[in-house]
Scaffold this motif. Structure first.
Motif, PDB file in Angstrom:
ATOM      1  N   SER A  15       0.847  -1.195   0.000  1.00 40.84           N
ATOM      2  CA  SER A  15       0.000   0.000   0.000  1.00 40.84           C
ATOM      3  C   SER A  15       0.882   1.244   0.000  1.00 40.84           C
ATOM      4  N   THR A  16       0.468   2.247  -0.755  1.00 46.15           N
ATOM      5  CA  THR A  16       1.191   3.511  -0.787  1.00 46.15           C
ATOM      6  C   THR A  16       1.036   4.201   0.562  1.00 46.15           C
ATOM      7  N   LEU A  58     -11.272  10.681  -2.821  1.00 48.37           N
ATOM      8  CA  LEU A  58     -11.522  10.013  -4.092  1.00 48.37           C
ATOM      9  C   LEU A  58     -10.927   8.607  -4.162  1.00 48.37           C
ATOM     10  N   MET A  59      -9.994   8.322  -3.273  1.00 48.96           N
ATOM     11  CA  MET A  59      -9.221   7.082  -3.319  1.00 48.96           C
ATOM     12  C   MET A  59     -10.011   5.856  -2.871  1.00 48.96           C
ATOM     13  N   GLU A  60      -9.799   4.777  -3.580  1.00 44.59           N
ATOM     14  CA  GLU A  60     -10.257   3.459  -3.151  1.00 44.59           C
ATOM     15  C   GLU A  60      -9.057   2.596  -2.784  1.00 44.59           C
ATOM     16  N   THR A  61      -8.029   2.633  -3.613  1.00 47.38           N
ATOM     17  CA  THR A  61      -6.806   1.892  -3.329  1.00 47.38           C
ATOM     18  C   THR A  61      -5.636   2.556  -4.039  1.00 47.38           C
ATOM     19  N   SER A  62      -4.475   2.498  -3.410  1.00 46.21           N
ATOM     20  CA  SER A  62      -3.232   3.020  -3.978  1.00 46.21           C
ATOM     21  C   SER A  62      -2.112   2.086  -3.548  1.00 46.21           C
ATOM     22  N   VAL A  63      -1.430   1.513  -4.525  1.00 43.05           N
ATOM     23  CA  VAL A  63      -0.342   0.578  -4.245  1.00 43.05           C
ATOM     24  C   VAL A  63       0.899   1.013  -5.009  1.00 43.05           C
ATOM     25  N   CYS A  64       2.064   0.634  -4.482  1.00 46.29           N
ATOM     26  CA  CYS A  64       3.310   1.003  -5.162  1.00 46.29           C
ATOM     27  C   CYS A  64       4.283  -0.164  -5.165  1.00 46.29           C
ATOM     28  N   ALA A  65       5.184  -0.108  -6.143  1.00 50.92           N
ATOM     29  CA  ALA A  65       6.263  -1.081  -6.275  1.00 50.92           C
ATOM     30  C   ALA A  65       7.514  -0.461  -5.663  1.00 50.92           C
ATOM     31  N   LEU A  74       9.265   2.376  -7.587  1.00 47.63           N
ATOM     32  CA  LEU A  74       9.486   2.170  -9.017  1.00 47.63           C
ATOM     33  C   LEU A  74       8.229   2.433  -9.836  1.00 47.63           C
ATOM     34  N   GLY A  75       7.094   2.522  -9.169  1.00 49.84           N
ATOM     35  CA  GLY A  75       5.839   2.765  -9.854  1.00 49.84           C
ATOM     36  C   GLY A  75       4.698   2.672  -8.872  1.00 49.84           C
ATOM     37  N   PHE A  76       3.522   3.096  -9.338  1.00 51.77           N
ATOM     38  CA  PHE A  76       2.344   3.011  -8.483  1.00 51.77           C
ATOM     39  C   PHE A  76       1.093   2.921  -9.331  1.00 51.77           C
ATOM     40  N   GLN A  77       0.030   2.427  -8.712  1.00 52.81           N
ATOM     41  CA  GLN A  77      -1.267   2.328  -9.381  1.00 52.81           C
ATOM     42  C   GLN A  77      -2.336   2.758  -8.392  1.00 52.81           C
ATOM     43  N   ILE A  78      -3.270   3.524  -8.898  1.00 53.63           N
ATOM     44  CA  ILE A  78      -4.362   4.024  -8.069  1.00 53.63           C
ATOM     45  C   ILE A  78      -5.692   3.597  -8.672  1.00 53.63           C
ATOM     46  N   THR A  94      -2.006   3.975 -13.877  1.00 52.36           N
ATOM     47  CA  THR A  94      -0.767   3.236 -13.641  1.00 52.36           C
ATOM     48  C   THR A  94       0.405   4.096 -14.062  1.00 52.36           C
ATOM     49  N   PHE A  95       1.413   4.188 -13.200  1.00 53.83           N
ATOM     50  CA  PHE A  95       2.572   5.044 -13.455  1.00 53.83           C
ATOM     51  C   PHE A  95       3.832   4.269 -13.081  1.00 53.83           C
ATOM     52  N   VAL A  96       4.701   4.028 -14.074  1.00 54.10           N
ATOM     53  CA  VAL A  96       5.916   3.246 -13.859  1.00 54.10           C
ATOM     54  C   VAL A  96       7.115   4.068 -14.308  1.00 54.10           C
ATOM     55  N   LYS A  97       8.186   3.980 -13.534  1.00 51.00           N
ATOM     56  CA  LYS A  97       9.419   4.712 -13.812  1.00 51.00           C
ATOM     57  C   LYS A  97       9.886   4.443 -15.244  1.00 51.00           C
ATOM     58  N   PRO A  98      10.289   5.491 -15.967  1.00 57.04           N
ATOM     59  CA  PRO A  98      10.787   5.295 -17.336  1.00 57.04           C
ATOM     60  C   PRO A  98      11.907   4.253 -17.370  1.00 57.04           C
ATOM     61  N   GLY A  99      11.842   3.413 -18.388  1.00 56.53           N
ATOM     62  CA  GLY A  99      12.842   2.372 -18.556  1.00 56.53           C
ATOM     63  C   GLY A  99      12.499   1.061 -17.871  1.00 56.53           C
ATOM     64  N   LEU A 100      11.447   1.046 -17.066  1.00 60.82           N
ATOM     65  CA  LEU A 100      11.083  -0.171 -16.349  1.00 60.82           C
ATOM     66  C   LEU A 100       9.791  -0.799 -16.861  1.00 60.82           C
ATOM     67  N   HIS A 101       9.284  -0.313 -17.982  1.00 57.76           N
ATOM     68  CA  HIS A 101       8.093  -0.931 -18.559  1.00 57.76           C
ATOM     69  C   HIS A 101       8.437  -2.355 -18.986  1.00 57.76           C
ATOM     70  N   LYS A 102       7.483  -3.231 -18.933  1.00 62.60           N
ATOM     71  CA  LYS A 102       7.636  -4.653 -19.269  1.00 62.60           C
ATOM     72  C   LYS A 102       8.550  -5.377 -18.283  1.00 62.60           C
ATOM     73  N   SER A 103       8.635  -4.864 -17.060  1.00 63.05           N
ATOM     74  CA  SER A 103       9.476  -5.488 -16.032  1.00 63.05           C
ATOM     75  C   SER A 103       8.664  -6.320 -15.052  1.00 63.05           C
TER      76      SER A 103
END
Length: 172
Positions: A15-16, A58-65, A74-78, A94-103
């Motif tokens: 959880s964030t 507004l939030m229901e859930t927020s998680v991060c890597a 490294l990223g998060f999703q809300i 969904t927001f992921v650090k540049p260069g880490l897509h498909k990880s």
């Protein structure tokens, strides 16, 4: 609620927390600056970020890597109530650090988001993606989202027309 998800990779999902705000805000503002991977066009300040993505009404859930070694996010999703979507739906981003897509970060975030929404009675998730964000479209398609609406040639702040794609994931 503990939404930690064990992964056999270099990161884990949780959880964030409020103490993630500075680093996640920097990540989001970097993505906004680069352009093309978020419909957001203006940088946010810390108060806006916390209210919209961590601890707001507004939030229901927020998680991060989180990187296992450095502790860096490294990223998060809300998932929350951001757009004008049908009753019983929530918006996902969904927001992921540049260069880490498909990880594997996006997949792990999505699993944790679904777990965080379980039992809350929502019917569907809505994702709004710019049509020029081919990576975002591929990500949501790979999760099982289906396009249900498209707004043609919505002008960006600089006047560039870009379609907006609305995608739905059924929870029921």
């Amino acid at each position: 609620m503990d939404t930690s998800v064990a992964t056999p990779t270099r990161f884990f999902i949780r959880s964030t927390q409020l103490n993630d705000a500075n680093e996640l805000l920097a990540l989001l503002n970097r993505l906004i600056e680069i352009g093309g991977t978020t419909s957001m066009q203006k940088p946010m300040n810390k108060g806006e970020f916390i209210s919209m993505f961590i601890d707001g009404d507004l939030m229901e859930t927020s998680v991060c890597a989180i990187d296992r070694e450095s502790g860096e996010p490294l990223g998060f999703q809300i998932a929350g109530h951001y757009k004008d979507v049908p009753a019983g739906w929530v918006e996902v981003g969904t927001f992921v650090k540049p260069g880490l897509h498909k990880s594997g970060i996006g997949s792990a975030l999505f699993k944790a988001t679904l777990e965080g929404l379980e039992g809350k009675g929502f019917k569907a998730l809505n994702a709004l993606i710019r049509a020029d964000n081919t990576g975002g479209l591929a990500y949501y398609n790979s999760r099982g989202f289906k396009e249900y609406k498209r707004e043609k040639a919505v002008p960006l702040d600089d006047g560039t027309p870009v379609d907006r794609v609305y995608m739905q994931f059924d929870l029921a």
